[in-house]
Motif scaffolding. Structure first.
Motif, PDB file in Angstrom:
ATOM      1  N   CYS A 280     -15.109  -0.050  24.391  1.00 47.78           N
ATOM      2  CA  CYS A 280     -14.312   0.997  25.060  1.00 47.78           C
ATOM      3  C   CYS A 280     -14.070   2.128  24.070  1.00 47.78           C
ATOM      4  O   CYS A 280     -13.922   1.880  22.867  1.00 47.78           O
ATOM      5  CB  CYS A 280     -12.980   0.426  25.547  1.00 47.78           C
TER       6      CYS A 280
ATOM      7  N   ALA B 255      -3.947   2.180  24.473  1.00 51.97           N
ATOM      8  CA  ALA B 255      -2.668   2.699  24.967  1.00 51.97           C
ATOM      9  C   ALA B 255      -2.520   2.620  26.482  1.00 51.97           C
ATOM     10  O   ALA B 255      -1.409   2.576  27.000  1.00 51.97           O
ATOM     11  CB  ALA B 255      -2.477   4.142  24.514  1.00 51.97           C
ATOM     12  N   GLY B 256      -3.644   2.593  27.199  1.00 51.74           N
ATOM     13  CA  GLY B 256      -3.563   2.559  28.664  1.00 51.74           C
ATOM     14  C   GLY B 256      -2.758   1.372  29.145  1.00 51.74           C
ATOM     15  O   GLY B 256      -1.891   1.498  30.033  1.00 51.74           O
ATOM     16  N   SER B 257      -3.015   0.223  28.554  1.00 46.97           N
ATOM     17  CA  SER B 257      -2.277  -0.981  28.951  1.00 46.97           C
ATOM     18  C   SER B 257      -0.937  -1.072  28.225  1.00 46.97           C
ATOM     19  O   SER B 257       0.073  -1.487  28.808  1.00 46.97           O
ATOM     20  CB  SER B 257      -3.126  -2.222  28.678  1.00 46.97           C
TER      21      SER B 257
ATOM     22  N   PRO C 285      -3.543   0.200  33.527  1.00 46.68           N
ATOM     23  CA  PRO C 285      -3.909  -0.638  32.365  1.00 46.68           C
ATOM     24  C   PRO C 285      -5.350  -1.165  32.411  1.00 46.68           C
ATOM     25  O   PRO C 285      -5.675  -2.105  31.699  1.00 46.68           O
ATOM     26  CB  PRO C 285      -2.897  -1.786  32.444  1.00 46.68           C
ATOM     27  N   CYS C 286      -6.202  -0.546  33.243  1.00 48.51           N
ATOM     28  CA  CYS C 286      -7.612  -0.951  33.346  1.00 48.51           C
ATOM     29  C   CYS C 286      -7.777  -2.418  33.730  1.00 48.51           C
ATOM     30  O   CYS C 286      -8.313  -3.225  32.958  1.00 48.51           O
ATOM     31  CB  CYS C 286      -8.363  -0.656  32.046  1.00 48.51           C
TER      32      CYS C 286
ATOM     33  N   HIS D  84      -8.937  -5.236  30.262  1.00 45.03           N
ATOM     34  CA  HIS D  84     -10.148  -6.075  30.249  1.00 45.03           C
ATOM     35  C   HIS D  84     -10.831  -6.060  28.889  1.00 45.03           C
ATOM     36  O   HIS D  84     -11.654  -6.921  28.594  1.00 45.03           O
ATOM     37  CB  HIS D  84     -11.121  -5.663  31.363  1.00 45.03           C
ATOM     38  N   ALA D  85     -10.494  -5.078  28.044  1.00 40.82           N
ATOM     39  CA  ALA D  85     -11.008  -5.077  26.660  1.00 40.82           C
ATOM     40  C   ALA D  85     -10.085  -5.993  25.842  1.00 40.82           C
ATOM     41  O   ALA D  85      -9.290  -5.529  25.032  1.00 40.82           O
ATOM     42  CB  ALA D  85     -11.008  -3.656  26.110  1.00 40.82           C
TER      43      ALA D  85
ATOM     44  N   ARG E 161      -9.665  -7.631  23.146  1.00 38.09           N
ATOM     45  CA  ARG E 161     -10.304  -7.711  21.838  1.00 38.09           C
ATOM     46  C   ARG E 161      -9.409  -8.408  20.823  1.00 38.09           C
ATOM     47  O   ARG E 161      -8.241  -8.056  20.686  1.00 38.09           O
ATOM     48  CB  ARG E 161     -10.629  -6.289  21.351  1.00 38.09           C
TER      49      ARG E 161
END
Ligand code: SF4
Length: 288
Positions: free
Chosen positions: A66, A148-150, A183-184, A272-273, A275
């Motif tokens: 990402c 940061a999205g999530s 948050p994707c 979903h990333a 990591r």
């Protein structure tokens, strides 16, 4: 007395930063594969296929999974007898982050002075480091690059104790519902319960370090994780927020005793990333 040099620590953290950005870990890949079987929406299943393809391309072409390669969050486990040679552990880790993000061409996402000029530090430092003491002579470093999205959709609430489990459940589902596609999804929901104001946020973050989908070792907590997962998936937000039966891949709960008058809870959303990479510098084998 066992010792590790700052040079070794820096080199290992540099490696972790690059590997975490390029290679989606096996637990996340497995969870996405399993989600294809569970997802009822054809569009949702196609999204899971795309995410898996994205993971393959990122790993084989050595590019980030990402574009948001995250703020570097590190969990360090260190034994009492372990000494660091050549400087401080914190400085060695920060240097590893600087080198990893620079050499791996990973996006520098950290701004200094957050409320005012928000100038980019240009090398993704400083990292956020959580230290944990181990009884054994071990030095283990886990990197969790957090987008940061999530992170921005996360929430902390000081509930009255009378709110109980139903109150916690309501807050978690509401947090996920309000977050929607931001948050994707598919997301991983980290829930902290107990402790106090600052500790509950740490618990929620720590919940996102666990192997994806591995239930809590406490059977009662594991049952609550399952109950919350079903409730969250009933929101119908689905993969990428386009509707479906799999909004979350897992819910992980971490708990800690609290004050008689408190019921702190925090929800840290992971995307979903998912990591994370771990290196054992002393006391065992490296793993990812
Ligand atoms: S929330 Fe996650 S998947 Fe979405 S942009 Fe950020 S890091 Fe990437």
């Amino acid at each position: 007395m066992p010792s590790v040099s700052t040079a070794e620590i820096t080199a290992k953290v540099r490696e972790l930063c690059i590997a975490a950005a390029y290679e989606l870990p096996e637990d996340a890949v497995r969870a996405l594969r399993q989600a294809i079987q569970k997802e009822e929406s054809p569009q949702g299943r196609a999204i899971f296929e795309e995410l898996l393809r994205n993971a393959e391309v990122a790993a084989s072409e050595r590019i980030p999974y990402c574009q948001d390669t995250g703020l570097a969050v590190l969990f360090v486990k260190k034994g009492p007898g372990v000494t660091i040679e050549g400087g401080t552990l914190t400085a060695a880790i920060a240097e590893g982050v600087r080198q990893g993000y620079t050499d791996g061409y990973l996006r520098a996402s950290v701004v200094a002075d957050p409320a005012f000029d928000r100038k980019n530090t240009k090398d993704n430092t400083p990292p956020i480091i959580h230290m944990e003491e181990s009884v054994e002579d071990v030095l283990e470093i886990t990197l969790v690059p957090k987008g940061a999205g999530s992170e921005n959709m996360s929430r902390l609430v000081m509930l009255p104790p009378s709110a109980g489990w139903e109150g916690i459940k309501k807050e978690v589902v509401e947090t996920v519902r309000k977050a929607g596609a931001n948050p994707c999804p598919p997301i991983v929901v980290g829930v902290g319960i107990g402790g106090n104001f600052e500790h509950v946020a740490y618990l929620a973050k720590k919940a996102l370090v666990r192997e994806l989908g591995k239930p809590s070792p406490d059977p009662k907590t594991a049952a609550l994780e399952q109950e919350l997962l079903e409730a969250v998936n009933k929101t119908g937000i689905g993969p990428q927020g386009l509707g479906g039966t799999v909004t979350a891949l897992a819910v992980h709960i971490e708990t800690f005793p609290t004050h008689i008058a408190s019921l702190p809870m925090a929800v840290n959303l992971g995307c979903h990333a998912y990591r994370h990479k771990t290196a054992v510098l002393l006391g065992g084998e490296s793993h990812g």
